[in-house]
Design a protein around this motif. Structure first.
Motif, PDB file in Angstrom:
ATOM      1  N   GLY A  79     -14.329   0.513  -3.143  1.00 42.85           N
ATOM      2  CA  GLY A  79     -13.469   0.319  -1.864  1.00 42.85           C
ATOM      3  C   GLY A  79     -12.090   0.118  -2.525  1.00 42.85           C
ATOM      4  O   GLY A  79     -11.227   0.766  -1.964  1.00 42.85           O
ATOM      5  N   GLY A  80     -11.770  -0.396  -3.599  1.00 44.50           N
ATOM      6  CA  GLY A  80     -10.433  -0.705  -4.322  1.00 44.50           C
ATOM      7  C   GLY A  80      -9.974   0.987  -4.394  1.00 44.50           C
ATOM      8  O   GLY A  80      -8.769   1.274  -4.274  1.00 44.50           O
ATOM      9  N   VAL A  81     -10.725   1.637  -5.117  1.00 41.49           N
ATOM     10  CA  VAL A  81     -10.197   2.966  -5.617  1.00 41.49           C
ATOM     11  C   VAL A  81      -9.739   3.849  -4.304  1.00 41.49           C
ATOM     12  O   VAL A  81      -8.964   4.610  -4.340  1.00 41.49           O
ATOM     13  CB  VAL A  81     -11.355   3.585  -6.440  1.00 41.49           C
ATOM     14  N   ILE A  82     -10.779   3.696  -3.353  1.00 39.86           N
ATOM     15  CA  ILE A  82     -10.084   4.565  -2.053  1.00 39.86           C
ATOM     16  C   ILE A  82      -8.876   3.964  -1.553  1.00 39.86           C
ATOM     17  O   ILE A  82      -8.211   4.878  -1.229  1.00 39.86           O
ATOM     18  CB  ILE A  82     -11.401   4.361  -1.057  1.00 39.86           C
ATOM     19  N   ALA A  83      -8.898   2.723  -1.340  1.00 42.88           N
ATOM     20  CA  ALA A  83      -7.256   2.265  -1.009  1.00 42.88           C
ATOM     21  C   ALA A  83      -6.324   2.505  -1.864  1.00 42.88           C
ATOM     22  O   ALA A  83      -5.176   2.927  -1.499  1.00 42.88           O
ATOM     23  CB  ALA A  83      -7.660   0.754  -0.754  1.00 42.88           C
ATOM     24  N   PHE A  84      -6.459   2.450  -3.147  1.00 42.42           N
ATOM     25  CA  PHE A  84      -5.630   2.876  -4.159  1.00 42.42           C
ATOM     26  C   PHE A  84      -5.393   4.280  -3.934  1.00 42.42           C
ATOM     27  O   PHE A  84      -3.983   4.973  -3.946  1.00 42.42           O
ATOM     28  CB  PHE A  84      -6.178   2.708  -5.530  1.00 42.42           C
ATOM     29  N   THR A  85      -6.180   5.409  -3.767  1.00 39.40           N
ATOM     30  CA  THR A  85      -6.142   6.643  -3.722  1.00 39.40           C
ATOM     31  C   THR A  85      -5.160   6.810  -2.471  1.00 39.40           C
ATOM     32  O   THR A  85      -4.378   7.721  -2.550  1.00 39.40           O
ATOM     33  CB  THR A  85      -7.293   7.266  -3.531  1.00 39.40           C
ATOM     34  N   ARG A  86      -5.462   6.231  -1.237  1.00 42.68           N
ATOM     35  CA  ARG A  86      -4.703   6.519  -0.063  1.00 42.68           C
ATOM     36  C   ARG A  86      -3.141   6.171  -0.147  1.00 42.68           C
ATOM     37  O   ARG A  86      -2.105   7.039  -0.130  1.00 42.68           O
ATOM     38  CB  ARG A  86      -5.266   5.723   1.025  1.00 42.68           C
ATOM     39  N   HIS A  87      -2.916   5.154  -0.900  1.00 45.35           N
ATOM     40  CA  HIS A  87      -1.729   4.403  -1.013  1.00 45.35           C
ATOM     41  C   HIS A  87      -0.924   5.484  -1.850  1.00 45.35           C
ATOM     42  O   HIS A  87       0.372   5.890  -1.654  1.00 45.35           O
ATOM     43  CB  HIS A  87      -1.519   2.886  -1.333  1.00 45.35           C
ATOM     44  N   LEU A  88      -1.448   5.554  -3.264  1.00 43.98           N
ATOM     45  CA  LEU A  88      -0.735   6.335  -4.075  1.00 43.98           C
ATOM     46  C   LEU A  88      -0.413   7.778  -3.746  1.00 43.98           C
ATOM     47  O   LEU A  88       0.481   8.405  -3.927  1.00 43.98           O
ATOM     48  CB  LEU A  88      -1.563   6.422  -5.535  1.00 43.98           C
ATOM     49  N   ALA A  89      -1.378   8.489  -2.903  1.00 42.75           N
ATOM     50  CA  ALA A  89      -1.085   9.707  -2.368  1.00 42.75           C
ATOM     51  C   ALA A  89       0.185   9.649  -1.474  1.00 42.75           C
ATOM     52  O   ALA A  89       0.815  10.802  -1.819  1.00 42.75           O
ATOM     53  CB  ALA A  89      -2.494  10.065  -1.543  1.00 42.75           C
ATOM     54  N   ALA A  90       0.104   8.813  -0.686  1.00 40.99           N
ATOM     55  CA  ALA A  90       1.509   8.845   0.119  1.00 40.99           C
ATOM     56  C   ALA A  90       2.696   8.624  -0.920  1.00 40.99           C
ATOM     57  O   ALA A  90       3.662   9.393  -0.543  1.00 40.99           O
ATOM     58  CB  ALA A  90       1.344   7.558   1.177  1.00 40.99           C
ATOM     59  N   LEU A  91       2.647   7.828  -1.847  1.00 43.32           N
ATOM     60  CA  LEU A  91       3.667   7.742  -2.660  1.00 43.32           C
ATOM     61  C   LEU A  91       4.414   8.861  -3.515  1.00 43.32           C
ATOM     62  O   LEU A  91       5.315   9.272  -3.863  1.00 43.32           O
ATOM     63  CB  LEU A  91       3.560   6.394  -3.734  1.00 43.32           C
ATOM     64  N   LEU A  92       3.031   9.863  -3.842  1.00 39.54           N
ATOM     65  CA  LEU A  92       3.254  10.658  -4.824  1.00 39.54           C
ATOM     66  C   LEU A  92       3.307  12.091  -4.314  1.00 39.54           C
ATOM     67  O   LEU A  92       3.828  13.133  -4.874  1.00 39.54           O
ATOM     68  CB  LEU A  92       2.378  10.842  -5.812  1.00 39.54           C
ATOM     69  N   ALA A  93       2.933  12.424  -2.948  1.00 38.86           N
ATOM     70  CA  ALA A  93       2.801  13.639  -2.419  1.00 38.86           C
ATOM     71  C   ALA A  93       4.374  14.275  -2.354  1.00 38.86           C
ATOM     72  O   ALA A  93       4.365  15.457  -2.480  1.00 38.86           O
ATOM     73  CB  ALA A  93       2.610  13.484  -0.890  1.00 38.86           C
ATOM     74  N   PRO A  94       5.426  13.444  -1.944  1.00 36.89           N
ATOM     75  CA  PRO A  94       6.694  14.141  -2.078  1.00 36.89           C
ATOM     76  C   PRO A  94       7.194  14.705  -3.366  1.00 36.89           C
ATOM     77  O   PRO A  94       7.975  15.807  -3.444  1.00 36.89           O
ATOM     78  CB  PRO A  94       7.687  12.928  -1.586  1.00 36.89           C
ATOM     79  N   GLU A  95       6.593  14.569  -4.416  1.00 38.04           N
ATOM     80  CA  GLU A  95       6.935  14.888  -5.791  1.00 38.04           C
ATOM     81  C   GLU A  95       5.586  16.050  -6.349  1.00 38.04           C
ATOM     82  O   GLU A  95       5.937  16.466  -7.426  1.00 38.04           O
ATOM     83  CB  GLU A  95       6.701  13.864  -6.934  1.00 38.04           C
ATOM     84  N   GLY A  96       5.246  16.519  -5.166  1.00 45.09           N
ATOM     85  CA  GLY A  96       4.016  17.630  -5.446  1.00 45.09           C
ATOM     86  C   GLY A  96       3.032  17.163  -6.356  1.00 45.09           C
ATOM     87  O   GLY A  96       2.417  17.994  -7.088  1.00 45.09           O
ATOM     88  N   ILE A  97       2.580  15.917  -6.213  1.00 47.07           N
ATOM     89  CA  ILE A  97       1.307  15.296  -6.813  1.00 47.07           C
ATOM     90  C   ILE A  97       0.592  14.950  -5.911  1.00 47.07           C
ATOM     91  O   ILE A  97       0.811  14.123  -5.090  1.00 47.07           O
ATOM     92  CB  ILE A  97       1.833  14.014  -7.955  1.00 47.07           C
ATOM     93  N   ARG A  98      -0.580  15.544  -5.812  1.00 48.74           N
ATOM     94  CA  ARG A  98      -1.707  15.246  -4.919  1.00 48.74           C
ATOM     95  C   ARG A  98      -2.986  14.243  -5.411  1.00 48.74           C
ATOM     96  O   ARG A  98      -3.204  14.453  -6.594  1.00 48.74           O
ATOM     97  CB  ARG A  98      -2.642  16.548  -4.336  1.00 48.74           C
TER      98      ARG A  98
END
Ligand SMILES: NC(=O)c1ccc[n+]([C@@H]2O[C@H](COP(=O)([O-])OP(=O)(O)OC[C@H]3O[C@@H](n4cnc5c(N)ncnc54)[C@H](O)[C@@H]3O)[C@@H](O)[C@H]2O)c1
Length: 242
Positions: A154-173
């Motif tokens: 469950g932690g990995v899923i939450a980590f994924t969602r939050h980090l995705a929002a932080l890094l998407a503007p840099e072209g990192i999915r």
């Protein structure tokens, strides 16, 4: 815009826990798709791929491992955080604090530590992808392992969602997969009891476990440009287990 491509030609892909199982199948599939692959694990992987010994719970060891990958292959563009443990289920009262911490250390701290270590290289490469291996246990519950396992995923899923929002503007999915029951060492042990195994399979409309290759295929899709508009997804690969 050209049709996004499933290939990984020339990309440097680091897969943790790739000595066996899902990680090994992912490393192999990425290599077939043209990637230059590094296997990070505590035990040796396929002899034809670069093996870098790495315990994902040790920040110092991880830093050295990613430095080695950069030296030997170039900056990492794709990180697959796959290393994980799934200790057999025990009654809740018998789950020791040590067992709890150990599961979280490998399955969740490991994802955090490897991501931090790889990120400067992914940035240097001009962008890339991170694919985390969560589990159906992170959305529902684990059938063969402990509450610590479910909490870690469950932690990995939450980590994924939050980090995705932080890094998407840099072209990192950043995305994750949530496999159901997969053939291999974990379920050979945790579902060794035939009654437990058939009870698990009874909940799987597909009527069978996945092969590691069936999970690897989706991981490589999420690693490639074929999924270029997928950001922060937790993709079920579970034969219909709901
Ligand atoms: N097998 C399943 O049914 C299933 C289902 C859902 C999710 N998953 C997840 O998929 C991932 C891979 O599972 P698998 O079935 O291939 O497991 P596996 O046990 O066959 O392989 C796990 C690999 O991780 C490595 N590893 C373990 N601890 C490590 C550490 N501290 N540092 C580095 N490497 C370490 C092991 O050496 C091994 O090569 C795990 O994260 C697991 O939780 C598995």
């Amino acid at each position: 815009m050209p049709t996004p491509d499933l290939r990984l030609d020339g990309r440097v892909v680091a897969v943790t826990g790739a000595a066996q199982g899902i990680g090994r199948a992912t490393a192999r599939r990425a290599a077939e798709l043209g990637a230059r692959v590094a296997v990070l694990d505590v035990q040796p992987g396929p002899p034809d791929l670069l093996f870098v010994e790495c315990n994902v719970t040790d920040a110092h060891v991880i830093a050295e491992a990613f430095a080695r990958v950069r030296r030997d292959l170039g900056p990492v563009e794709v990180l697959v955080n796959n290393a994980g443990i799934a200790p057999p289920a025990v009654p809740f009262e018998e789950l020791s604090p040590e067992a709890w911490r150990n599961t979280l250390a490998v399955n969740l701290d490991g994802v955090f530590l490897c991501t931090q270590a790889a990120l400067p290289q992914i940035r240097q490469a001009g962008g890339g992808a991170i694919v985390n291996v969560a589990s159906v246990a992170g959305k529902l519950r684990s059938l063969g392992s402990t509450v610590a396992y479910s909490a870690s995923k469950g932690g990995v899923i939450a980590f994924t969602r939050h980090l995705a929002a932080l890094l998407a503007p840099e072209g990192i999915r950043v995305n994750c997969v949530c496999p159901g029951a997969v053939e291999g060492a974990i379920n050979d042990r945790n579902l060794a009891d035939p009654a437990r195994r058939s009870a698990t399979l009874a909940g799987v409309p597909a009527g069978r476990m996945a092969s590691p290759e069936e999970i690897a295929s989706v991981i490589c899709f999420l690693a490639s440009d074929a999924s270029s508009y997928m950001v922060g997804a937790a993709v079920d690969v579970n034969g219909g287990l709901l």
